[in-house]
Design a protein around this motif. Structure first.
Motif, PDB file in Angstrom:
ATOM      1  N   GLN A 150      64.773 -36.182  36.320  1.00 55.29           N
ATOM      2  CA  GLN A 150      64.801 -34.867  35.689  1.00 55.29           C
ATOM      3  C   GLN A 150      63.723 -33.935  36.230  1.00 55.29           C
ATOM      4  OE1 GLN A 150      64.607 -35.110  31.376  1.00 55.29           O
ATOM      5  NE2 GLN A 150      66.505 -33.962  31.196  1.00 55.29           N
ATOM      6  N   TRP A 151      62.661 -34.523  36.768  1.00 56.81           N
ATOM      7  CA  TRP A 151      61.608 -33.708  37.366  1.00 56.81           C
ATOM      8  C   TRP A 151      62.133 -32.894  38.545  1.00 56.81           C
ATOM      9  CZ3 TRP A 151      56.741 -32.684  35.729  1.00 56.81           C
ATOM     10  CH2 TRP A 151      56.223 -33.490  34.711  1.00 56.81           C
ATOM     11  N   PHE A 152      63.183 -33.404  39.210  1.00 55.00           N
ATOM     12  CA  PHE A 152      63.746 -32.732  40.388  1.00 55.00           C
ATOM     13  C   PHE A 152      64.974 -31.896  40.041  1.00 55.00           C
ATOM     14  CE2 PHE A 152      61.700 -36.690  41.692  1.00 55.00           C
ATOM     15  CZ  PHE A 152      60.812 -36.229  42.648  1.00 55.00           C
ATOM     16  N   GLY A 153      65.324 -31.852  38.749  1.00 54.00           N
ATOM     17  CA  GLY A 153      66.471 -31.053  38.320  1.00 54.00           C
ATOM     18  C   GLY A 153      67.534 -31.908  37.650  1.00 54.00           C
ATOM     19  N   ASN A 154      68.314 -31.286  36.776  1.00 56.45           N
ATOM     20  CA  ASN A 154      69.358 -32.014  36.053  1.00 56.45           C
ATOM     21  C   ASN A 154      70.462 -32.532  36.964  1.00 56.45           C
ATOM     22  OD1 ASN A 154      68.281 -31.872  33.451  1.00 56.45           O
ATOM     23  ND2 ASN A 154      69.127 -29.825  33.101  1.00 56.45           N
ATOM     24  N   SER A 155      70.612 -31.910  38.123  1.00 56.94           N
ATOM     25  CA  SER A 155      71.665 -32.371  39.036  1.00 56.94           C
ATOM     26  C   SER A 155      71.431 -33.808  39.474  1.00 56.94           C
ATOM     27  CB  SER A 155      71.736 -31.461  40.259  1.00 56.94           C
ATOM     28  OG  SER A 155      70.505 -31.465  40.967  1.00 56.94           O
ATOM     29  N   TRP A 156      70.158 -34.224  39.575  1.00 53.71           N
ATOM     30  CA  TRP A 156      69.867 -35.598  39.977  1.00 53.71           C
ATOM     31  C   TRP A 156      70.191 -36.577  38.857  1.00 53.71           C
ATOM     32  CZ3 TRP A 156      69.032 -36.713  44.892  1.00 53.71           C
ATOM     33  CH2 TRP A 156      68.606 -35.681  45.741  1.00 53.71           C
ATOM     34  N   VAL A 157      70.031 -36.162  37.610  1.00 50.47           N
ATOM     35  CA  VAL A 157      70.438 -37.021  36.493  1.00 50.47           C
ATOM     36  C   VAL A 157      71.955 -37.162  36.486  1.00 50.47           C
ATOM     37  CG1 VAL A 157      70.241 -37.412  34.009  1.00 50.47           C
ATOM     38  CG2 VAL A 157      68.450 -36.167  35.200  1.00 50.47           C
ATOM     39  N   ARG A 158      72.631 -36.086  36.791  1.00 52.17           N
ATOM     40  CA  ARG A 158      74.096 -36.140  36.865  1.00 52.17           C
ATOM     41  C   ARG A 158      74.548 -37.086  37.980  1.00 52.17           C
ATOM     42  NH1 ARG A 158      78.024 -32.952  34.811  1.00 52.17           N
ATOM     43  NH2 ARG A 158      80.047 -33.036  35.855  1.00 52.17           N
ATOM     44  N   ILE A 159      73.831 -37.100  39.079  1.00 53.12           N
ATOM     45  CA  ILE A 159      74.146 -38.023  40.165  1.00 53.12           C
ATOM     46  C   ILE A 159      74.014 -39.470  39.687  1.00 53.12           C
ATOM     47  CG2 ILE A 159      73.323 -38.889  42.395  1.00 53.12           C
ATOM     48  CD1 ILE A 159      72.624 -35.966  43.090  1.00 53.12           C
ATOM     49  N   LEU A 160      72.982 -39.756  38.901  1.00 57.79           N
ATOM     50  CA  LEU A 160      72.810 -41.100  38.345  1.00 57.79           C
ATOM     51  C   LEU A 160      73.966 -41.461  37.421  1.00 57.79           C
ATOM     52  CD1 LEU A 160      68.986 -41.140  37.477  1.00 57.79           C
ATOM     53  CD2 LEU A 160      70.126 -42.255  39.406  1.00 57.79           C
ATOM     54  N   ASP A 161      74.417 -40.504  36.610  1.00 55.15           N
ATOM     55  CA  ASP A 161      75.540 -40.761  35.708  1.00 55.15           C
ATOM     56  C   ASP A 161      76.800 -41.115  36.489  1.00 55.15           C
ATOM     57  OD1 ASP A 161      73.831 -40.129  33.668  1.00 55.15           O
ATOM     58  OD2 ASP A 161      74.593 -38.108  33.359  1.00 55.15           O
ATOM     59  N   VAL A 162      77.092 -40.331  37.503  1.00 57.71           N
ATOM     60  CA  VAL A 162      78.287 -40.584  38.315  1.00 57.71           C
ATOM     61  C   VAL A 162      78.162 -41.919  39.045  1.00 57.71           C
ATOM     62  CG1 VAL A 162      79.667 -39.742  40.255  1.00 57.71           C
ATOM     63  CG2 VAL A 162      78.781 -38.125  38.559  1.00 57.71           C
ATOM     64  N   ALA A 163      76.958 -42.237  39.513  1.00 65.64           N
ATOM     65  CA  ALA A 163      76.750 -43.516  40.200  1.00 65.64           C
ATOM     66  C   ALA A 163      77.051 -44.688  39.281  1.00 65.64           C
ATOM     67  CB  ALA A 163      75.307 -43.592  40.718  1.00 65.64           C
ATOM     68  N   LEU A 164      76.681 -44.599  38.009  1.00 62.38           N
ATOM     69  CA  LEU A 164      76.960 -45.678  37.060  1.00 62.38           C
ATOM     70  C   LEU A 164      78.463 -45.808  36.800  1.00 62.38           C
ATOM     71  CD1 LEU A 164      74.034 -45.249  34.521  1.00 62.38           C
ATOM     72  CD2 LEU A 164      74.378 -47.119  36.132  1.00 62.38           C
ATOM     73  N   LEU A 165      79.179 -44.687  36.791  1.00 58.65           N
ATOM     74  CA  LEU A 165      80.639 -44.759  36.671  1.00 58.65           C
ATOM     75  C   LEU A 165      81.242 -45.506  37.859  1.00 58.65           C
ATOM     76  CD1 LEU A 165      81.537 -41.156  35.408  1.00 58.65           C
ATOM     77  CD2 LEU A 165      81.688 -43.280  34.117  1.00 58.65           C
ATOM     78  N   TYR A 166      80.727 -45.236  39.047  1.00 60.41           N
ATOM     79  CA  TYR A 166      81.228 -45.940  40.228  1.00 60.41           C
ATOM     80  C   TYR A 166      80.840 -47.413  40.210  1.00 60.41           C
ATOM     81  CZ  TYR A 166      83.078 -41.940  42.799  1.00 60.41           C
ATOM     82  OH  TYR A 166      83.848 -40.873  43.206  1.00 60.41           O
ATOM     83  N   VAL A 167      79.692 -47.743  39.625  1.00 58.23           N
ATOM     84  CA  VAL A 167      79.315 -49.150  39.487  1.00 58.23           C
ATOM     85  C   VAL A 167      80.347 -49.889  38.639  1.00 58.23           C
ATOM     86  CG1 VAL A 167      77.636 -50.715  38.416  1.00 58.23           C
ATOM     87  CG2 VAL A 167      76.847 -48.846  39.872  1.00 58.23           C
ATOM     88  N   MET A 168      80.762 -49.277  37.526  1.00 56.11           N
ATOM     89  CA  MET A 168      81.780 -49.897  36.676  1.00 56.11           C
ATOM     90  C   MET A 168      83.092 -50.073  37.427  1.00 56.11           C
ATOM     91  SD  MET A 168      81.229 -48.229  32.892  1.00 56.11           S
ATOM     92  CE  MET A 168      80.536 -46.611  33.230  1.00 56.11           C
ATOM     93  N   LEU A 169      83.479 -49.046  38.188  1.00 54.05           N
ATOM     94  CA  LEU A 169      84.723 -49.135  38.959  1.00 54.05           C
ATOM     95  C   LEU A 169      84.635 -50.229  40.019  1.00 54.05           C
ATOM     96  CD1 LEU A 169      85.564 -45.353  39.469  1.00 54.05           C
ATOM     97  CD2 LEU A 169      86.924 -47.011  38.213  1.00 54.05           C
ATOM     98  N   ALA A 170      83.519 -50.277  40.732  1.00 50.00           N
ATOM     99  CA  ALA A 170      83.365 -51.266  41.803  1.00 50.00           C
ATOM    100  C   ALA A 170      83.366 -52.689  41.241  1.00 50.00           C
ATOM    101  CB  ALA A 170      82.078 -51.001  42.578  1.00 50.00           C
ATOM    102  N   LEU A 171      82.743 -52.889  40.086  1.00 51.71           N
ATOM    103  CA  LEU A 171      82.748 -54.221  39.477  1.00 51.71           C
ATOM    104  C   LEU A 171      84.163 -54.630  39.078  1.00 51.71           C
ATOM    105  CD1 LEU A 171      79.534 -54.035  37.254  1.00 51.71           C
ATOM    106  CD2 LEU A 171      79.876 -55.460  39.279  1.00 51.71           C
ATOM    107  N   GLY A 172      84.945 -53.665  38.584  1.00 51.48           N
ATOM    108  CA  GLY A 172      86.326 -53.977  38.243  1.00 51.48           C
ATOM    109  C   GLY A 172      87.160 -54.323  39.465  1.00 51.48           C
ATOM    110  N   LEU A 173      87.020 -53.534  40.538  1.00 54.00           N
ATOM    111  CA  LEU A 173      87.772 -53.824  41.761  1.00 54.00           C
ATOM    112  C   LEU A 173      87.302 -55.127  42.391  1.00 54.00           C
ATOM    113  CD1 LEU A 173      89.895 -52.913  43.791  1.00 54.00           C
ATOM    114  CD2 LEU A 173      88.116 -51.619  44.976  1.00 54.00           C
ATOM    115  N   ASN A 174      86.044 -55.474  42.214  1.00 56.63           N
ATOM    116  CA  ASN A 174      85.524 -56.713  42.786  1.00 56.63           C
ATOM    117  C   ASN A 174      86.233 -57.943  42.208  1.00 56.63           C
ATOM    118  OD1 ASN A 174      83.520 -58.233  44.375  1.00 56.63           O
ATOM    119  ND2 ASN A 174      82.735 -58.851  42.371  1.00 56.63           N
TER     120      ASN A 174
END
Length: 370
Positions: free
Chosen positions: A30-54
Motif C-alpha cells: 500500500q505504500w506504493f499505491g493501491n494498484s499494488w494491493v490489487r495486483i496481490l489480490d489478482v495473484a491470489l485468484l490465479y493461485v487458486m486457479l492454478a491449484l485447481g488445474l494442477n
C-alpha cells in the motif's frame, strides 16, 4: 531423534516468518499505491486457479485447455445470484424476491464449487477414452463453447446480458461488514482491497491444504498411477473412469470458487474475461512452477500473474524517463517475456522451476531406521 526434535523449532520459526510476511504484505504494498494491493489480490485468484488445474494436469496427467470455463461458471453464477440481472429481466423472479437477489457468500461458495464440479463431470464424461492432443482439443472446445454461450444468452431470454456483461454485482458481505467499504478495527483503517486480500489468502490456504491432503491420499496415489501409466493402473484394479471424473470435478470446483470471488471483487463480469488465452496462462503457471508440486505451482502462479503487472507499472514510466517516449509497449513486452520464459524452461528446466523431489525411498529408509 535429537536431530528431528531440533528441526521442529526451525520449522515453526519458518512458518511464523512466512505468516508474518503474508499478513504484512498488503500494508507494505500500500505504500506504493493501491494498484499494488490489487495486483496481490489478482495473484491470489490465479493461485487458486492454478491449484485447481494442477489436480487435473499435475496429479492426474490430463491435459485441460478449457479450464477457464469453470472460472466463468463460478463468476456468472455469483453474478446472476447477487445482482439485479435476473430480477430486472424476469418478472416472476422479481415478484418472488421483491428485495432483489443478494445471495450470501456462505451459500455462494459451496454452490459455486458444486455447480462448477458438475460442469467438470460434464466435461470429463465424454473425454474418458481420450489422451494427449485429442483430450486437449476437446477441452479447448468446451471452454470456447461456454464462452460463446455466455456471449449469446441475451436472446430470446436475457440471462447473461450478452457481451455487455453483468453489472452491479454485490460485494462480499460477512454480517455487517461489506468488503466494498473500508473497515476501522482498533483505530486501524483497512481498505477494501486489503480486506479482499485477506479473504483470498484464507481461501488460497484452504485450497492448498485440501490439495496437500488429496495428494497424500489414496485418491492422490491413484491419480499418480494414471498419470504414469493408465493401462498399468487399470490392471492394478484402479477404477480409472471414476478417478478421472473426480479429478475433473475437484479441479473444477476450485475454479468455481475462484470465479465467484472474481465476480464479487470486480463487481462486473463479461465473456471477454474468459478467453482461451486465460486457460493457456493458467496452464503455463502450472508448467512453469512444476507440475504436480504444490509449492512450485504457487510460485508459477505468483510469477506469471505478478510480473506482467510489474512490467505494466514500471516499464512504461521507465522508458518515458529514459527516452522521452515508449519504445516497447508493456503488453508486447509481457507477451515476449512469456514466450521466451516458456521456451527457456522447456529447454533447460522441463520439470519446472520448483519440481517435486524424487527418490523418497531414502527418506522412508531413514524414518524406519529412526
Amino acid at each position: 531423534m535429537q536431530q528431528r526434535s531440533d528441526s521442529f523449532p526451525k520449522k515453526y520459526a519458518g512458518l511464523a516468518l512466512v505468516t508474518l510476511v503474508l499478513v504484512l504484505m498488503p500494508w507494505a504494498a500500500q505504500w506504493f499505491g493501491n494498484s499494488w494491493v490489487r495486483i496481490l489480490d489478482v495473484a491470489l485468484l490465479y493461485v487458486m486457479l492454478a491449484l485447481g488445474l494442477n489436480i487435473v494436469v499435475g496429479f492426474a496427467g490430463l491435459l485441460d485447455l478449457g479450464y477457464i470455463a469453470f472460472y466463468a461458471v463460478g463468476a456468472y453464477l455469483y453474478g446472476l445470484l447477487a445482482s439485479p440481472q435476473l430480477t430486472d429481466n424476469f418478472d416472476w423472479i422479481s415478484s418472488a424476491f421483491p428485495a432483489g437477489l443478494h445471495t450470501s457468500i456462505w451459500i455462494m461458495l459451496p454452490l459455486g464449487a458444486l455447480v462448477a464440479a458438475l460442469f467438470g463431470v460434464l466435461l470429463g464424461t465424454p473425454t474418458l477414452k481420450l489422451r494427449g492432443d485429442y483430450l486437449a482439443i476437446v477441452t479447448l472446445g468446451f471452454g470456447e463453447i461456454i464462452r460463446i454461450f455466455l456471449n449469446n444468452l441475451n436472446a430470446p431470454l436475457n440471462i447473461t446480458n450478452g457481451p455487455q456483461g453483468i453489472n452491479f454485482i454485490d460485494p462480499v458481505r460477512m454480517g455487517s461488514v461489506s468488503f466494498d467499504k473500508p473497515l476501522d478495527v482498533a483505530g486501524v483503517h483497512t481498505g477494501s482491497l486489503v480486506l479482499y486480500y485477506y479473504l483470498f489468502l484464507v481461501l488460497a490456504i484452504l485450497i492448498m491444504v485440501v490439495c496437500m491432503h488429496l495428494q497424500n491420499s489414496r485418491l492422490g496415489r491413484a491419480w499418480t498411477a494414471i498419470r504414469e501409466d493408465e493401462t498399468a493402473a487399470k490392471a492394478m484394479g484402479i477404477n480409472t473412469r471414476n478417478v478421472k471424473l473426480l479429478a475433473f470435478a475437484l479441479g473444477a470446483s476450485f475454479g468455481g470458487v475462484s470465479g465467484g470471488m472474481f465476480s464479487a471483487f470486480q463487481g462486473f463480469v463479461s465473456p471477454e474475461s474468459f478467453g482461451l488465452m486465460e486457460s493457456i496462462i493458467i496452464l503455463c503457471m502450472v508448467v512453469l512452477g512444476g507440475m504436480g508440486h504444490i509449492p512450485g505451482v504457487i510460485l508459477g502462479a505468483l510469477l506469471l500473474s505478478g510480473f506482467p503487472e510489474f512490467l505494466r507499472q514500471v516499464v512504461t514510466p521507465l522508458q518515458q524517463d529514459l527516452f522521452g517516449h515508449v519504445l516497447v509497449d508493456a503488453e508486447i513486452l509481457r507477451s515476449l517475456i512469456y514466450g521466451l520464459t516458456m521456451i527457456l524452461v522447456m529447454l533447460y528446466r522441463p520439470q519446472g522451476l520448483w519440481p517435486a523431489r524424487r527418490g523418497t525411498g531414502r527418506r522412508v529408509a531413514n524414518r524406519g531406521a529412526a
